[in-house]
Every structure is written in structure tokens, then in C-alpha cells.
Scaffold this motif. Structure first.
Motif, mmCIF file in Angstrom:
data_model
loop_
_atom_site.group_PDB
_atom_site.id
_atom_site.type_symbol
_atom_site.label_atom_id
_atom_site.label_comp_id
_atom_site.label_asym_id
_atom_site.label_seq_id
_atom_site.Cartn_x
_atom_site.Cartn_y
_atom_site.Cartn_z
ATOM 1 N N GLY A 242 15.632 67.976 33.381
ATOM 2 C CA GLY A 242 16.499 67.612 34.495
ATOM 3 C C GLY A 242 16.098 68.303 35.786
ATOM 4 O O GLY A 242 15.734 67.662 36.774
ATOM 5 N N ASN A 243 16.147 69.619 35.753
ATOM 6 C CA ASN A 243 15.869 70.407 36.959
ATOM 7 C C ASN A 243 14.407 70.838 37.081
ATOM 8 O O ASN A 243 14.044 71.509 38.040
ATOM 9 C CB ASN A 243 16.784 71.632 37.011
ATOM 10 N N LYS A 244 13.584 70.490 36.111
ATOM 11 C CA LYS A 244 12.138 70.773 36.135
ATOM 12 C C LYS A 244 11.827 72.245 36.426
ATOM 13 O O LYS A 244 10.940 72.561 37.220
ATOM 14 C CB LYS A 244 11.432 69.879 37.161
ATOM 15 N N PHE A 245 12.590 73.134 35.802
ATOM 16 C CA PHE A 245 12.399 74.590 35.935
ATOM 17 C C PHE A 245 12.585 75.096 37.371
ATOM 18 O O PHE A 245 12.121 76.183 37.705
ATOM 19 C CB PHE A 245 11.007 75.031 35.427
ATOM 20 N N ASP A 246 13.249 74.327 38.226
ATOM 21 C CA ASP A 246 13.477 74.740 39.618
ATOM 22 C C ASP A 246 14.642 75.724 39.650
ATOM 23 O O ASP A 246 15.799 75.338 39.496
ATOM 24 C CB ASP A 246 13.785 73.504 40.479
ATOM 25 N N LYS A 247 14.327 77.021 39.863
ATOM 26 C CA LYS A 247 15.369 78.059 39.818
ATOM 27 C C LYS A 247 16.399 77.902 40.928
ATOM 28 O O LYS A 247 17.461 78.525 40.884
ATOM 29 C CB LYS A 247 14.754 79.452 39.832
ATOM 30 N N ASP A 248 16.095 77.081 41.944
ATOM 31 C CA ASP A 248 17.071 76.823 43.009
ATOM 32 C C ASP A 248 18.069 75.732 42.625
ATOM 33 O O ASP A 248 19.016 75.469 43.366
ATOM 34 C CB ASP A 248 16.352 76.433 44.308
ATOM 35 N N LYS A 249 17.837 75.093 41.480
ATOM 36 C CA LYS A 249 18.790 74.098 40.955
ATOM 37 C C LYS A 249 19.544 74.735 39.801
ATOM 38 O O LYS A 249 19.000 75.534 39.044
ATOM 39 C CB LYS A 249 18.060 72.836 40.491
ATOM 40 N N ASN A 250 20.799 74.360 39.674
ATOM 41 C CA ASN A 250 21.658 74.963 38.651
ATOM 42 C C ASN A 250 21.977 73.997 37.522
ATOM 43 O O ASN A 250 21.897 72.778 37.680
ATOM 44 C CB ASN A 250 22.971 75.423 39.290
ATOM 45 N N VAL A 251 22.350 74.593 36.408
ATOM 46 C CA VAL A 251 22.927 73.854 35.287
ATOM 47 C C VAL A 251 24.382 74.296 35.205
ATOM 48 O O VAL A 251 24.687 75.492 35.274
ATOM 49 C CB VAL A 251 22.190 74.159 33.966
ATOM 50 N N PHE A 252 25.273 73.334 35.089
ATOM 51 C CA PHE A 252 26.707 73.599 35.022
ATOM 52 C C PHE A 252 27.158 73.342 33.588
ATOM 53 O O PHE A 252 26.886 72.292 33.021
ATOM 54 C CB PHE A 252 27.457 72.676 35.991
ATOM 55 N N LEU A 253 27.829 74.323 33.017
ATOM 56 C CA LEU A 253 28.309 74.220 31.644
ATOM 57 C C LEU A 253 29.812 74.424 31.651
ATOM 58 O O LEU A 253 30.308 75.426 32.163
ATOM 59 C CB LEU A 253 27.627 75.279 30.765
ATOM 60 N N SER A 254 30.523 73.442 31.125
ATOM 61 C CA SER A 254 31.989 73.519 31.039
ATOM 62 C C SER A 254 32.405 73.364 29.589
ATOM 63 O O SER A 254 31.777 72.636 28.826
ATOM 64 C CB SER A 254 32.642 72.400 31.864
ATOM 65 N N LEU A 255 33.481 74.037 29.247
ATOM 66 C CA LEU A 255 34.071 73.931 27.914
ATOM 67 C C LEU A 255 35.524 73.525 28.077
ATOM 68 O O LEU A 255 36.250 74.117 28.868
ATOM 69 C CB LEU A 255 33.986 75.284 27.197
ATOM 70 N N PHE A 256 35.907 72.498 27.342
ATOM 71 C CA PHE A 256 37.300 72.029 27.321
ATOM 72 C C PHE A 256 37.782 72.167 25.876
ATOM 73 O O PHE A 256 37.131 71.678 24.958
ATOM 74 C CB PHE A 256 37.387 70.565 27.758
ATOM 75 N N VAL A 257 38.906 72.831 25.675
ATOM 76 C CA VAL A 257 39.423 73.059 24.328
ATOM 77 C C VAL A 257 40.776 72.389 24.190
ATOM 78 O O VAL A 257 41.678 72.616 24.998
ATOM 79 C CB VAL A 257 39.553 74.569 24.026
ATOM 80 N N ASP A 258 40.897 71.547 23.181
ATOM 81 C CA ASP A 258 42.148 70.890 22.838
ATOM 82 C C ASP A 258 42.513 71.319 21.423
ATOM 83 O O ASP A 258 41.729 71.993 20.759
ATOM 84 C CB ASP A 258 41.969 69.368 22.883
ATOM 85 N N GLN A 259 43.670 70.886 20.935
ATOM 86 C CA GLN A 259 44.094 71.280 19.585
ATOM 87 C C GLN A 259 43.115 70.813 18.512
ATOM 88 O O GLN A 259 42.859 71.529 17.564
ATOM 89 C CB GLN A 259 45.466 70.710 19.269
ATOM 90 N N ASP A 260 42.585 69.606 18.666
ATOM 91 C CA ASP A 260 41.775 69.024 17.602
ATOM 92 C C ASP A 260 40.292 68.917 17.922
ATOM 93 O O ASP A 260 39.519 68.400 17.135
ATOM 94 C CB ASP A 260 42.313 67.640 17.237
ATOM 95 N N ARG A 261 39.862 69.409 19.115
ATOM 96 C CA ARG A 261 38.455 69.268 19.484
ATOM 97 C C ARG A 261 38.058 70.256 20.566
ATOM 98 O O ARG A 261 38.902 70.756 21.302
ATOM 99 C CB ARG A 261 38.168 67.843 19.969
#
Length: 152
Positions: free
Chosen positions: A54-73
Motif C-alpha cells: 500500500g504505502n510502498k515502505f514510504d515512512k512519511d505515509k502511515n498505516v491506521f489500525l483500529s479495533l472495535f470490540v462488541d459482545q460477540d465479535r
């Protein structure tokens, strides 16, 4: 629904940050061991893809990681700042002509480890859903018995 987000520069060594994020999430949200391994492999693979492809190892581009937690997933969302890709037209890594290829197994693996995989934003965003096991009958029964004794 509970939610946690992090953002990392596109450096392969930041996979360690993602592993720590998953470990902390396991403890915080009581994610069971039987799905923890699938989560660790699938999410780190998706982040690795975001950094490399995606970002082709470009350290000036970020990866965004989100976690959503529900009762069943639990749902992890990984997004990069690249141009996207055609996720509907991938080679089959299990086809005889592709077995010797060194790459091409990441998304195949992710699709087999997660319960649901959804791509959006031209492939720049992937959402991995893992279903949580229902409480066992003995856990549910003790809660019911506890409630009954409290009412008598």
C-alpha cells in the motif's frame, strides 16, 4: 462498542508495535487464546501488506489500525495511504502454477483466519472480523444460579 486506534509510520519494524497492540487488546478485552493466534497472524499480515504494497515502505505515509470490540465479535480495521489494488482479481496461491511463488499468500491466509474480510476504499482499507465464542453453558448456568440465590 469499545474502540481503540493507533497510527504507525510505514516501517517494517513497526510490526512489533502492532503485535504489542494486539497483546494489550487481548488482555484488556479478554480475547480468548483460541482466536488470539488467528488475530495475531491475520492482522500483522494485513498491516505488513499495507506497509509493503500500500504505502510502498514510504515512512512519511502511515498505516491506521483500529479495533472495535462488541459482545460477540472483535473487528480490526487496517488502512493505508496508498493507491489501492484490485482485491477482486487475485491469483490463487493454491493453484499448481503458483505453489512455488514466494508471495501471494497473504490475503488468502487472512481470508482463512478471519471470520469476515471486507475491503473498501479501492483496497486501501480492510476490515477483519473475528467472532468471539459464546460463554460456555457452565458459565451461563452459574450466573443464572447466582441470580436465583440472590432473589431467595
Amino acid at each position: 462498542m469499545k474502540q481503540v486506534k493507533i497510527q504507525i509510520p510505514s516501517l517494517v519494524e513497526n510490526i512489533r508495535v502492532v503485535e504489542s497492540f494486539i497483546d494489550n487488546s487481548k488482555d484488556t478485552f479478554h480475547i480468548e487464546d483460541d482466536i488470539y493466534g488467528n488475530i495475531m497472524v491475520a492482522v500483522t499480515e494485513a498491516v505488513n501488506n499495507a506497509i509493503r504494497h500500500g504505502n510502498k515502505f514510504d515512512k512519511d505515509k502511515n498505516v491506521f489500525l483500529s479495533l472495535f470490540v462488541d459482545q460477540d465479535r472483535v473487528k480490526f480495521e487496517i488502512e493505508d495511504e496508498g493507491t489501492g489494488f484490485d482485491y477482486t482479481n487475485l491469483i490463487d496461491p493454491t493453484a499448481p502454477e503458483n505453489l512455488e511463488n514466494p508471495g501471494g499468500r497473504g490475503i488468502f491466509l487472512i481470508r482463512h483466519l478471519a471470520d469476515e474480510v471486507e475491503f473498501t476504499k479501492d483496497g486501501r482499507n480492510v476490515q477483519l472480523t473475528f467472532m468471539l465464542p459464546a460463554p460456555s453453558a457452565s458459565e451461563a448456568g452459574s450466573a443464572i444460579n447466582g441470580a436465583e440465590t440472590a432473589t431467595h
